[in-house]
Design a protein around this motif. Structure first.
Motif, PDB file in Angstrom:
ATOM      1  N   UNK A  84     -28.221 -28.816  15.397  1.00 22.61           N
ATOM      2  CA  UNK A  84     -28.244 -27.540  14.686  1.00 22.61           C
ATOM      3  C   UNK A  84     -27.323 -27.585  13.472  1.00 22.61           C
ATOM      4  N   UNK A  85     -26.152 -28.164  13.638  1.00 21.53           N
ATOM      5  CA  UNK A  85     -25.203 -28.277  12.535  1.00 21.53           C
ATOM      6  C   UNK A  85     -25.836 -29.026  11.362  1.00 21.53           C
ATOM      7  N   UNK A  86     -26.534 -30.105  11.665  1.00 18.90           N
ATOM      8  CA  UNK A  86     -27.197 -30.888  10.624  1.00 18.90           C
ATOM      9  C   UNK A  86     -28.322 -30.090   9.961  1.00 18.90           C
ATOM     10  N   UNK A  87     -29.124 -29.395  10.763  1.00 23.72           N
ATOM     11  CA  UNK A  87     -30.217 -28.573  10.215  1.00 23.72           C
ATOM     12  C   UNK A  87     -29.690 -27.476   9.299  1.00 23.72           C
ATOM     13  N   UNK A  88     -28.629 -26.804   9.739  1.00 29.13           N
ATOM     14  CA  UNK A  88     -28.085 -25.705   8.927  1.00 29.13           C
ATOM     15  C   UNK A  88     -27.393 -26.233   7.677  1.00 29.13           C
ATOM     16  N   UNK A  89     -26.823 -27.427   7.751  1.00 33.62           N
ATOM     17  CA  UNK A  89     -26.221 -28.014   6.549  1.00 33.62           C
ATOM     18  C   UNK A  89     -27.306 -28.239   5.500  1.00 33.62           C
ATOM     19  N   UNK A  90     -28.464 -28.720   5.951  1.00 34.89           N
ATOM     20  CA  UNK A  90     -29.577 -28.954   5.029  1.00 34.89           C
ATOM     21  C   UNK A  90     -30.130 -27.643   4.466  1.00 34.89           C
ATOM     22  N   UNK A  91     -30.301 -26.633   5.329  1.00 35.92           N
ATOM     23  CA  UNK A  91     -30.929 -25.394   4.863  1.00 35.92           C
ATOM     24  C   UNK A  91     -29.971 -24.458   4.124  1.00 35.92           C
ATOM     25  N   UNK A  92     -28.702 -24.443   4.532  1.00 34.34           N
ATOM     26  CA  UNK A  92     -27.735 -23.533   3.907  1.00 34.34           C
ATOM     27  C   UNK A  92     -26.909 -24.206   2.820  1.00 34.34           C
ATOM     28  N   UNK A  93     -26.872 -25.522   2.840  1.00 34.35           N
ATOM     29  CA  UNK A  93     -26.103 -26.248   1.840  1.00 34.35           C
ATOM     30  C   UNK A  93     -24.610 -26.216   2.063  1.00 34.35           C
ATOM     31  N   UNK A  94     -24.188 -25.963   3.291  1.00 30.67           N
ATOM     32  CA  UNK A  94     -22.752 -25.985   3.587  1.00 30.67           C
ATOM     33  C   UNK A  94     -22.525 -26.541   4.985  1.00 30.67           C
ATOM     34  N   UNK A  95     -21.414 -27.245   5.130  1.00 31.45           N
ATOM     35  CA  UNK A  95     -21.032 -27.834   6.414  1.00 31.45           C
ATOM     36  C   UNK A  95     -20.369 -26.758   7.260  1.00 31.45           C
ATOM     37  N   UNK A  96     -20.843 -26.586   8.484  1.00 26.37           N
ATOM     38  CA  UNK A  96     -20.264 -25.616   9.407  1.00 26.37           C
ATOM     39  C   UNK A  96     -19.521 -26.403  10.482  1.00 26.37           C
ATOM     40  N   UNK A  97     -18.234 -26.129  10.689  1.00 25.46           N
ATOM     41  CA  UNK A  97     -17.483 -26.857  11.719  1.00 25.46           C
ATOM     42  C   UNK A  97     -18.108 -26.636  13.101  1.00 25.46           C
ATOM     43  N   UNK A  98     -18.128 -27.665  13.922  1.00 30.52           N
ATOM     44  CA  UNK A  98     -18.716 -27.549  15.258  1.00 30.52           C
ATOM     45  C   UNK A  98     -18.068 -26.442  16.074  1.00 30.52           C
ATOM     46  N   UNK A  99     -16.776 -26.274  15.941  1.00 32.47           N
ATOM     47  CA  UNK A  99     -16.074 -25.263  16.729  1.00 32.47           C
ATOM     48  C   UNK A  99     -16.596 -23.851  16.423  1.00 32.47           C
ATOM     49  N   UNK A 100     -17.104 -23.629  15.227  1.00 37.58           N
ATOM     50  CA  UNK A 100     -17.634 -22.306  14.862  1.00 37.58           C
ATOM     51  C   UNK A 100     -18.806 -21.919  15.746  1.00 37.58           C
TER      52      UNK A 100
END
Length: 147
Positions: free
Chosen positions: A87-103
């Motif tokens: 999910x983190x990888x998918x959202x990085x691609x779609x949102x253009x920002x890295x989301x920390x796993x802890x979030x």
């Protein structure tokens, strides 16, 4: 008794399990899990903002569900730590920002994650501090490896 995180989010009743010629479970012959949203304590509430829709779409993709509500808990829908990485990888691609796993663990609903992402934009100064810290850690690791 199993810890709550190990209890499956959904069950599928089958008369028998398909077996391979050597008697093991034939995983390829198992039916695909349902794509319907499981029955949860909270009612379905559709995403309202573009950010919520993007996050919900990412969840739908990794959880193989047709719809995800803004108050649905990722883990109650069958999510786990391995799926969070995807999910983190998918959202990085779609949102253009890295989301920390802890979030994802701290904010396990679409709405709570969207609120976090829309209000907790990192400042340039904070990003510089993080990058400097990473450089120092890498330099220390390099020195340790040389010894």
């Amino acid at each position: 008794a199993l810890p709550e995180y190990m209890v499956p989010a959904a069950y599928m009743e089958m008369a028998s399990l398909p077996l391979t010629p050597n008697g093991k479970v034939d995983r390829k012959a198992l039916p695909a899990p349902s794509v319907e949203r499981p029955d949860l304590d909270q009612d379905y509430v559709s995403p309202e903002s573009d950010l919520e829709r993007s996050i919900a779409a990412g969840w739908q993709s990794v959880l193989n569900l047709e719809r995800v509500g803004v108050h649905d808990n990722f883990f109650d829908l069958g999510g786990n730590s391995l799926l969070i990485v995807r999910l983190q990888s998918n959202l990085k691609d779609s949102l253009g920002q890295q989301i920390p796993l802890v979030a994802f663990f701290q904010r396990p609903t679409v709405r709570s994650l969207a609120e976090h992402l829309s209000t907790d934009e990192p400042s340039a100064e904070a990003m510089t501090r993080v990058q400097d810290r990473v450089k120092r850690q890498q330099a220390a690791l390099t020195r340790t490896e040389r010894r």
